[in-house]
Design a protein around this motif. Structure first.
Motif, PDB file in Angstrom:
ATOM      1  N   ILE A  75       0.869  -1.173   0.000  1.00  0.00           N
ATOM      2  CA  ILE A  75       0.000   0.000   0.000  1.00  0.00           C
ATOM      3  C   ILE A  75       0.905   1.221   0.000  1.00  0.00           C
ATOM      4  CG2 ILE A  75      -0.243   0.055   2.533  1.00  0.00           C
ATOM      5  CD1 ILE A  75      -3.210   0.934   2.014  1.00  0.00           C
ATOM      6  N   GLN A  76       0.545   2.221  -0.784  1.00  0.00           N
ATOM      7  CA  GLN A  76       1.362   3.430  -0.919  1.00  0.00           C
ATOM      8  C   GLN A  76       0.472   4.662  -1.002  1.00  0.00           C
ATOM      9  OE1 GLN A  76       4.805   3.650  -1.076  1.00  0.00           O
ATOM     10  NE2 GLN A  76       4.918   1.428  -0.747  1.00  0.00           N
ATOM     11  N   GLN A  77       0.923   5.714  -0.364  1.00  0.00           N
ATOM     12  CA  GLN A  77       0.306   7.017  -0.590  1.00  0.00           C
ATOM     13  C   GLN A  77       0.734   7.502  -1.973  1.00  0.00           C
ATOM     14  OE1 GLN A  77      -0.316   9.316   3.410  1.00  0.00           O
ATOM     15  NE2 GLN A  77       1.839   9.248   2.937  1.00  0.00           N
ATOM     16  N   ILE A  78      -0.144   8.199  -2.649  1.00  0.00           N
ATOM     17  CA  ILE A  78       0.186   8.740  -3.962  1.00  0.00           C
ATOM     18  C   ILE A  78       1.011  10.010  -3.758  1.00  0.00           C
ATOM     19  CG2 ILE A  78      -0.747   9.755  -6.084  1.00  0.00           C
ATOM     20  CD1 ILE A  78      -3.238   7.938  -5.603  1.00  0.00           C
ATOM     21  N   THR A  79       2.213  10.018  -4.330  1.00  0.00           N
ATOM     22  CA  THR A  79       3.091  11.186  -4.227  1.00  0.00           C
ATOM     23  C   THR A  79       3.704  11.475  -5.584  1.00  0.00           C
ATOM     24  OG1 THR A  79       4.966   9.810  -3.612  1.00  0.00           O
ATOM     25  CG2 THR A  79       3.677  10.732  -1.809  1.00  0.00           C
ATOM     26  N   LEU A  80       4.189  12.675  -5.753  1.00  0.00           N
ATOM     27  CA  LEU A  80       4.860  13.049  -6.991  1.00  0.00           C
ATOM     28  C   LEU A  80       6.259  12.446  -7.017  1.00  0.00           C
ATOM     29  CD1 LEU A  80       3.880  16.830  -7.187  1.00  0.00           C
ATOM     30  CD2 LEU A  80       2.947  14.952  -8.541  1.00  0.00           C
ATOM     31  N   LEU A  99       4.392   7.352 -19.431  1.00  0.00           N
ATOM     32  CA  LEU A  99       4.261   8.571 -20.250  1.00  0.00           C
ATOM     33  C   LEU A  99       2.972   8.559 -21.048  1.00  0.00           C
ATOM     34  CD1 LEU A  99       7.942   9.020 -21.475  1.00  0.00           C
ATOM     35  CD2 LEU A  99       6.676  10.488 -19.874  1.00  0.00           C
ATOM     36  N   GLY A 100       2.556   7.370 -21.518  1.00  0.00           N
ATOM     37  CA  GLY A 100       1.293   7.249 -22.251  1.00  0.00           C
ATOM     38  C   GLY A 100       0.086   7.572 -21.397  1.00  0.00           C
ATOM     39  N   LEU A 101       0.245   7.471 -20.080  1.00  0.00           N
ATOM     40  CA  LEU A 101      -0.838   7.823 -19.155  1.00  0.00           C
ATOM     41  C   LEU A 101      -0.617   9.221 -18.569  1.00  0.00           C
ATOM     42  CD1 LEU A 101      -1.396   4.432 -17.305  1.00  0.00           C
ATOM     43  CD2 LEU A 101      -2.811   5.462 -19.074  1.00  0.00           C
ATOM     44  N   GLY A 102       0.214  10.018 -19.249  1.00  0.00           N
ATOM     45  CA  GLY A 102       0.414  11.403 -18.828  1.00  0.00           C
ATOM     46  C   GLY A 102       1.345  11.576 -17.648  1.00  0.00           C
ATOM     47  N   ASP A 103       2.206  10.579 -17.393  1.00  0.00           N
ATOM     48  CA  ASP A 103       3.141  10.646 -16.267  1.00  0.00           C
ATOM     49  C   ASP A 103       2.396  10.901 -14.952  1.00  0.00           C
ATOM     50  OD1 ASP A 103       5.711  10.151 -15.570  1.00  0.00           O
ATOM     51  OD2 ASP A 103       6.509  12.104 -16.115  1.00  0.00           O
ATOM     52  N   ASP A 104       1.229  10.321 -14.845  1.00  0.00           N
ATOM     53  CA  ASP A 104       0.323  10.509 -13.714  1.00  0.00           C
ATOM     54  C   ASP A 104       0.881   9.866 -12.443  1.00  0.00           C
ATOM     55  OD1 ASP A 104      -1.846   9.984 -11.859  1.00  0.00           O
ATOM     56  OD2 ASP A 104      -3.231  10.443 -13.482  1.00  0.00           O
ATOM     57  N   PRO A 105       0.947  10.599 -11.317  1.00  0.00           N
ATOM     58  CA  PRO A 105       1.435  10.014 -10.059  1.00  0.00           C
ATOM     59  C   PRO A 105       0.605   8.812  -9.607  1.00  0.00           C
ATOM     60  CG  PRO A 105       1.351  12.393  -9.875  1.00  0.00           C
ATOM     61  CD  PRO A 105       0.682  12.036 -11.172  1.00  0.00           C
ATOM     62  N   GLU A 106      -0.694   8.820  -9.899  1.00  0.00           N
ATOM     63  CA  GLU A 106      -1.540   7.689  -9.520  1.00  0.00           C
ATOM     64  C   GLU A 106      -1.149   6.444 -10.318  1.00  0.00           C
ATOM     65  OE1 GLU A 106      -6.225   6.469  -9.003  1.00  0.00           O
ATOM     66  OE2 GLU A 106      -5.722   8.530  -9.482  1.00  0.00           O
ATOM     67  N   ALA A 107      -0.835   6.617 -11.606  1.00  0.00           N
ATOM     68  CA  ALA A 107      -0.403   5.487 -12.439  1.00  0.00           C
ATOM     69  C   ALA A 107       0.936   4.945 -11.937  1.00  0.00           C
ATOM     70  CB  ALA A 107      -0.295   5.908 -13.901  1.00  0.00           C
ATOM     71  N   PHE A 108       1.861   5.845 -11.594  1.00  0.00           N
ATOM     72  CA  PHE A 108       3.141   5.383 -11.059  1.00  0.00           C
ATOM     73  C   PHE A 108       2.929   4.605  -9.766  1.00  0.00           C
ATOM     74  CE2 PHE A 108       6.571   5.790  -8.022  1.00  0.00           C
ATOM     75  CZ  PHE A 108       7.584   5.147  -8.716  1.00  0.00           C
ATOM     76  N   THR A 109       2.075   5.112  -8.892  1.00  0.00           N
ATOM     77  CA  THR A 109       1.830   4.436  -7.620  1.00  0.00           C
ATOM     78  C   THR A 109       1.209   3.066  -7.857  1.00  0.00           C
ATOM     79  OG1 THR A 109       1.561   6.596  -6.559  1.00  0.00           O
ATOM     80  CG2 THR A 109       0.782   4.678  -5.327  1.00  0.00           C
ATOM     81  N   GLN A 110       0.297   2.965  -8.825  1.00  0.00           N
ATOM     82  CA  GLN A 110      -0.280   1.659  -9.175  1.00  0.00           C
ATOM     83  C   GLN A 110       0.821   0.702  -9.613  1.00  0.00           C
ATOM     84  OE1 GLN A 110      -4.034   1.150 -11.567  1.00  0.00           O
ATOM     85  NE2 GLN A 110      -2.560   0.426 -13.085  1.00  0.00           N
ATOM     86  N   LEU A 111       1.712   1.165 -10.484  1.00  0.00           N
ATOM     87  CA  LEU A 111       2.815   0.353 -10.970  1.00  0.00           C
ATOM     88  C   LEU A 111       3.741  -0.061  -9.819  1.00  0.00           C
ATOM     89  CD1 LEU A 111       4.455  -0.872 -13.311  1.00  0.00           C
ATOM     90  CD2 LEU A 111       5.520   1.378 -13.605  1.00  0.00           C
ATOM     91  N   TRP A 112       4.061   0.883  -8.958  1.00  0.00           N
ATOM     92  CA  TRP A 112       4.963   0.600  -7.837  1.00  0.00           C
ATOM     93  C   TRP A 112       4.372  -0.448  -6.899  1.00  0.00           C
ATOM     94  CZ3 TRP A 112       9.880   1.558  -7.363  1.00  0.00           C
ATOM     95  CH2 TRP A 112      10.483   1.343  -6.125  1.00  0.00           C
ATOM     96  N   SER A 159      -7.865   0.918  -4.212  1.00  0.00           N
ATOM     97  CA  SER A 159      -7.527   2.339  -4.164  1.00  0.00           C
ATOM     98  C   SER A 159      -8.565   3.108  -3.358  1.00  0.00           C
ATOM     99  CB  SER A 159      -7.450   2.916  -5.581  1.00  0.00           C
ATOM    100  OG  SER A 159      -8.688   2.786  -6.243  1.00  0.00           O
ATOM    101  N   GLY A 160      -8.155   4.299  -2.956  1.00  0.00           N
ATOM    102  CA  GLY A 160      -9.007   5.231  -2.255  1.00  0.00           C
ATOM    103  C   GLY A 160      -8.398   6.605  -2.412  1.00  0.00           C
ATOM    104  N   PRO A 161      -8.997   7.619  -1.819  1.00  0.00           N
ATOM    105  CA  PRO A 161      -8.457   8.973  -1.946  1.00  0.00           C
ATOM    106  C   PRO A 161      -7.017   9.058  -1.439  1.00  0.00           C
ATOM    107  CG  PRO A 161     -10.650   9.021  -0.967  1.00  0.00           C
ATOM    108  CD  PRO A 161     -10.219   7.582  -1.018  1.00  0.00           C
ATOM    109  N   GLY A 162      -6.093   9.300  -2.346  1.00  0.00           N
ATOM    110  CA  GLY A 162      -4.698   9.511  -1.983  1.00  0.00           C
ATOM    111  C   GLY A 162      -3.868   8.256  -1.805  1.00  0.00           C
ATOM    112  N   TRP A 163      -4.390   7.062  -2.124  1.00  0.00           N
ATOM    113  CA  TRP A 163      -3.616   5.842  -1.942  1.00  0.00           C
ATOM    114  C   TRP A 163      -3.973   4.796  -2.983  1.00  0.00           C
ATOM    115  CZ3 TRP A 163      -6.066   1.186  -0.981  1.00  0.00           C
ATOM    116  CH2 TRP A 163      -7.393   1.255  -0.557  1.00  0.00           C
ATOM    117  N   ARG A 164      -3.027   3.880  -3.195  1.00  0.00           N
ATOM    118  CA  ARG A 164      -3.217   2.705  -4.066  1.00  0.00           C
ATOM    119  C   ARG A 164      -2.611   1.508  -3.342  1.00  0.00           C
ATOM    120  NH1 ARG A 164      -6.369   3.364  -8.637  1.00  0.00           N
ATOM    121  NH2 ARG A 164      -5.346   1.512  -9.433  1.00  0.00           N
TER     122      ARG A 164
END
Length: 195
Positions: A75-80, A99-112, A159-164
């Motif tokens: 579980i991770q908080q979404i951060t830049l 990058l295809g998802l707009g370098d979105d912090p939420e997408a990175f957190t999902q991947l991480w 997921s929820g507000p601010g976390w994945r």
């Protein structure tokens, strides 16, 4: 498999309280057994090797999985994240996906969380570069409860507000998280293992 979540965590040791609740409700164990570490650091119950669990925490939240099979959770908080940081952590394919998802912090957190849960599932930890650990790359940021089969494992995303969060288990997906508050936990005086 059962999942327990804690929202409002103020001390990392509360994750063990979450584990204690899960053990009592899922396996009828009234006390938290002794916990040891495997060869590569994965926590286990030496007196109950057939019972598998995994813990993760980030910010005010913790996640605990219990199963008869190996399981890994993150579980991770979404951060830049800075771009240079990403270039060291992601494969070229993963970087292109992000990058295809707009370098979105939420997408990175999902991947991480996918990568971390897989590492924790295998018990191998980071014995190779994180960029070399393959995980599924969905076409979009997926909703909570999404199931991603991948080879011999399945990932469930939450997921929820601010976390994945992600759960990795063999060939089946988790259904839900039972969320608790700190007031619902027994006091436990054990230190939480470092990631």
């Amino acid at each position: 498999m059962v999942l327990y979540g804690l929202d409002g965590m103020t001390h990392r040791s509360q994750a063990y309280g979450l584990l204690a609740v899960g053990l009592r409700e899922h396996w009828d164990l009234e006390q938290l057994p002794s916990i040891a570490r495997g060869k590569r650091g994965k926590p286990l119950f030496p007196d109950f090797p057939q019972l598998r669990f995994n813990l993760s925490h980030s910010g005010p939240r913790a996640l605990c999985a219990l199963d008869w099979d190996e399981v890994g959770v993150d579980i991770q908080q979404i951060t830049l994240r800075r771009s240079a940081f990403l270039d060291r952590l992601l494969s070229p394919e993963e970087r292109a996906w992000l990058l295809g998802l707009g370098d979105d912090p939420e997408a990175f957190t999902q991947l991480w969380t996918l990568k971390e849960s897989f590492c924790k599932f295998t018990g191998l930890g980071l014995t190779r570069p994180i960029s070399a650990i393959p995980v599924p790359l969905p076409r979009q940021i997926l909703p909570s409860g999404a199931c991603l089969p991948f080879g011999s494992v399945c990932f469930t995303l939450f997921s929820g507000p601010g976390w994945r969060a992600a759960v990795c288990s063999p060939a089946r997906c988790a259904s839900s998280i039972r969320w608790l508050t700190p007031g619902q936990l027994p006091p436990v005086g054990k230190k939480i293992p470092q990631k």
